[in-house]
Design a protein around this motif. Structure first.
Motif, PDB file in Angstrom:
ATOM      1  N   ASN A  56       0.477  -0.769   0.068  1.00  0.00           N
ATOM      2  CA  ASN A  56       0.233  -0.084   0.118  1.00  0.00           C
ATOM      3  C   ASN A  56       0.958   1.288  -0.115  1.00  0.00           C
ATOM      4  N   TRP A  57       0.648   1.988  -0.993  1.00  0.00           N
ATOM      5  CA  TRP A  57       1.790   2.696  -1.314  1.00  0.00           C
ATOM      6  C   TRP A  57       1.323   4.113  -1.233  1.00  0.00           C
ATOM      7  N   THR A  58       1.801   4.939  -0.161  1.00  0.00           N
ATOM      8  CA  THR A  58       1.443   6.386  -0.268  1.00  0.00           C
ATOM      9  C   THR A  58       2.112   7.238   0.147  1.00  0.00           C
ATOM     10  N   ASP A  59       1.987   8.397   1.133  1.00  0.00           N
ATOM     11  CA  ASP A  59       2.889   9.587   0.903  1.00  0.00           C
ATOM     12  C   ASP A  59       3.545   9.397   3.030  1.00  0.00           C
ATOM     13  N   VAL A  60       3.713   8.377   3.164  1.00  0.00           N
ATOM     14  CA  VAL A  60       4.515   8.214   4.885  1.00  0.00           C
ATOM     15  C   VAL A  60       4.829   6.864   4.389  1.00  0.00           C
ATOM     16  N   SER A  61       6.001   7.292   5.046  1.00  0.00           N
ATOM     17  CA  SER A  61       6.594   5.766   5.095  1.00  0.00           C
ATOM     18  C   SER A  61       6.643   4.955   6.216  1.00  0.00           C
ATOM     19  N   GLY A  62       4.591   4.637   6.181  1.00  0.00           N
ATOM     20  CA  GLY A  62       4.880   3.661   7.136  1.00  0.00           C
ATOM     21  C   GLY A  62       3.874   4.411   8.975  1.00  0.00           C
ATOM     22  N   PHE A  63       3.879   3.174   8.914  1.00  0.00           N
ATOM     23  CA  PHE A  63       3.002   3.943  10.217  1.00  0.00           C
ATOM     24  C   PHE A  63       3.597   3.874  11.439  1.00  0.00           C
ATOM     25  N   LEU A  64       3.795   5.330  11.582  1.00  0.00           N
ATOM     26  CA  LEU A  64       4.435   6.328  13.085  1.00  0.00           C
ATOM     27  C   LEU A  64       3.628   5.250  14.398  1.00  0.00           C
ATOM     28  N   MET A  65       4.553   6.006  15.332  1.00  0.00           N
ATOM     29  CA  MET A  65       4.479   5.351  17.000  1.00  0.00           C
ATOM     30  C   MET A  65       3.680   6.544  17.480  1.00  0.00           C
ATOM     31  N   ALA A  66       3.058   7.593  16.540  1.00  0.00           N
ATOM     32  CA  ALA A  66       2.520   8.494  17.417  1.00  0.00           C
ATOM     33  C   ALA A  66       2.264   9.590  16.262  1.00  0.00           C
ATOM     34  N   ILE A  73       0.655  -6.763   4.776  1.00  0.00           N
ATOM     35  CA  ILE A  73       0.685  -5.845   4.278  1.00  0.00           C
ATOM     36  C   ILE A  73       1.948  -4.424   4.265  1.00  0.00           C
ATOM     37  N   ARG A  74       2.354  -4.147   3.342  1.00  0.00           N
ATOM     38  CA  ARG A  74       3.532  -3.655   3.568  1.00  0.00           C
ATOM     39  C   ARG A  74       3.313  -2.078   2.746  1.00  0.00           C
ATOM     40  N   ILE A  75       3.233  -1.253   4.638  1.00  0.00           N
ATOM     41  CA  ILE A  75       2.646   0.550   3.935  1.00  0.00           C
ATOM     42  C   ILE A  75       4.062   1.021   3.100  1.00  0.00           C
ATOM     43  N   LYS A  76       4.548   1.895   2.605  1.00  0.00           N
ATOM     44  CA  LYS A  76       5.785   2.232   2.208  1.00  0.00           C
ATOM     45  C   LYS A  76       5.021   3.630   1.109  1.00  0.00           C
ATOM     46  N   ASN A  77       6.145   4.492   0.903  1.00  0.00           N
ATOM     47  CA  ASN A  77       6.676   5.697   0.804  1.00  0.00           C
ATOM     48  C   ASN A  77       6.162   6.515  -0.999  1.00  0.00           C
ATOM     49  N   THR A  78       5.433   5.866  -1.759  1.00  0.00           N
ATOM     50  CA  THR A  78       5.763   6.363  -3.194  1.00  0.00           C
ATOM     51  C   THR A  78       7.318   7.657  -3.131  1.00  0.00           C
ATOM     52  N   ASN A  79       7.351   8.317  -2.019  1.00  0.00           N
ATOM     53  CA  ASN A  79       7.550   9.846  -2.356  1.00  0.00           C
ATOM     54  C   ASN A  79       9.627   9.414  -2.193  1.00  0.00           C
ATOM     55  N   ARG A  80       9.666   8.082  -1.342  1.00  0.00           N
ATOM     56  CA  ARG A  80      10.799   7.582  -0.175  1.00  0.00           C
ATOM     57  C   ARG A  80      10.793   6.378  -0.677  1.00  0.00           C
ATOM     58  N   PRO A  81      10.905   5.439  -1.991  1.00  0.00           N
ATOM     59  CA  PRO A  81      10.838   3.776  -1.904  1.00  0.00           C
ATOM     60  C   PRO A  81      11.447   2.731  -1.450  1.00  0.00           C
TER      61      PRO A  81
END
Length: 439
Positions: free
Chosen positions: A206-216, A261-269
């Motif tokens: 799942n490619w989005t604009d953040v590099s994964g889930f953040l702790m907060a 599921i892998r959360i990835k950042n399109t701008n920082r692949p």
């Protein structure tokens, strides 16, 4: 046998021609990325618009009898500019003409909103050289708008089992009559998950604009750490409390097949992102605390009655009152003589006094206390049950920040601890808990 990867790209990932180029590079970098699910173009900057929002605006205008030509031009220009900049050999004008005519003829809101993904799918499939399969031919809804899993799987087996390199638009499907039905906003996540499950993919990206889930929440905590690995259950807990990177309903189709599921950042692949796995996966690392999330604006109704635990049907009466008033509750911490109703304030609809009066009349409590303007913070982690002192660490952090805790609840799975505080203390408490576990 090569693994199969389903890749879903969000609106920010496909907002412009430049973003399309990044997406193409990502897809072609790994030949196992065989199925692609695009969203509609999102915002190119903070002052920009999302195509889906503009499409909904077209619907609102036509329902009000107001011309929408100027608004629709924004949509046309956005897509045609992307095509021109990418130099794609595709004539989108007939598709745009058909969509505009259907809007003028009174097309449904679902049909209109879904055209953003549909058009983006056509463009992306042409740009990367993949086949295009309309989601309306695969994702099946019943007449009551509920998703039909069995019929969808039949369609996937029929249309995708012997195909590779396919683009399927996200967010929508159709009923048996061919009427377009959409998922809720963010539903392209669900489409990607359904396709992953249907073809037994090895991985859902799942490619989005953040590099994964953040702790907060980064709007509250400065530069929070990225969560490397998280279980489906933890994700559900954090998503419910406001940590939104992935649509929470997207978990279920892949979970039953144990597809990560892998959360990835399109701008920082090249960033590793976050891997979402089953809690029993060998890849899962049992950290004591995985993440912290919360929401504001709850109302807590605290009910006290001596010997409540021995009075049969007490909680049933309380919940029946909420049901009769059409109000749902978020949480219900209880003790021997007390029970608390945690309710999203926006769902009360000015019925708070009616609910309190009914509880007094039907349940005859010794006292009722109403606490509005409350926030609830969840500290979540699959390793919490096996790590002594977690609760003490949370309470001590909040105490040292000079914050009063008004409610405490721990889930039966011992995976999360909830605290209720005043709205005004929300940001300070979140930082205090995060710092207690990270720094």
């Amino acid at each position: 046998m090569n693994e199969i990867i389903v890749t879903k790209f969000g609106g920010s990932s496909l907002a412009s021609a430049q973003q399309f180029k990044k997406v193409k590079d990502i897809i072609l970098a790994n030949p196992n990325r065989k199925f692609v699910v695009p969203s509609a173009p999102g915002k190119r900057n903070s002052k920009d618009y999302k195509i889906t929002d503009v499409l909904y605006l077209c619907y609102a205008h036509i329902k009000s009898g107001v011309p929408f030509d100027d608004i629709f031009k924004l949509i046309e220009e956005r897509y045609l500019n992307i095509i021109d900049e990418l130099q794609i050999d595709i004539n989108l004008k007939p598709y745009l003409k058909t969509i505009k005519e259907k809007i003028e003829s009174g097309a449904s809101a679902d049909y209109i909103a879904s055209r953003g993904e549909y058009l983006n799918g056509l463009i992306l499939s042409k740009y990367i050289g993949f086949d295009f399969v309309d989601a309306a031919d695969i994702i099946v809804f019943d007449e009551d708008r509920s998703y039909n899993r069995a019929k969808t799987r039949e369609k996937i087996n029929k249309l995708l089992s012997n195909r590779e390199n396919v683009v399927i638009p996200g967010f929508y499907g159709a009923n048996e009559e061919g009427d377009i039905i959409t998922f809720s906003r963010g539903g392209s996540d669900i489409t990607g998950s359904i396709i992953s499950s249907g073809i037994n993919a090895n991985l859902y990206e799942n490619w989005t604009d953040v590099s994964g889930f953040l702790m907060a929440d980064p709007r509250i905590v400065k530069a929070p750490k990225t969560i490397e690995t998280i279980s489906y259950k933890e994700l559900r807990e954090l998503s419910y409390m406001g940590a939104s990177v992935l649509h929470e309903e997207a978990i279920f189709p892949v979970r039953e097949k144990n597809i990560p599921i892998r959360i990835k950042n399109t701008n920082r692949p090249n960033d590793p992102g976050t891997l979402i796995v089953d809690e029993l996966s060998k890849d899962s690392k049992a950290l004591s605390v995985t993440g912290i999330a919360g929401r504001k604006d709850f109302t807590v109704i605290s009910i006290y009655k001596a010997l409540m635990n021995s009075e049969l049907g007490f909680c049933r009466k309380v919940l029946s009152i909420l049901e009769n008033k059409g109000v749902s509750f978020e949480n219900m911490p209880a003790g021997i003589d007390t029970v608390c109703l945690v309710i999203d304030s926006s769902k009360l609809n000015n019925k708070l006094n009616e609910i309190v009066d009914e509880i007094k009349m039907q349940c005859n409590p010794d006292s009722i206390e109403v606490n509005p303007n409350m926030s609830v913070i969840a500290t979540v982690g699959r390793g919490m049950a096996k790590t002594p002192g977690i609760a003490a660490k949370i309470f001590n952090a909040v105490y040292e920040a000079n914050i009063n805790i008004k409610m405490i609840d721990q889930g039966s799975s011992e995976m999360n601890i909830l605290i209720g505080i005043d709205n005004s203390d929300f940001e300070k408490a979140t930082n205090a808990i995060y710092n207690a576990f990270v720094k």
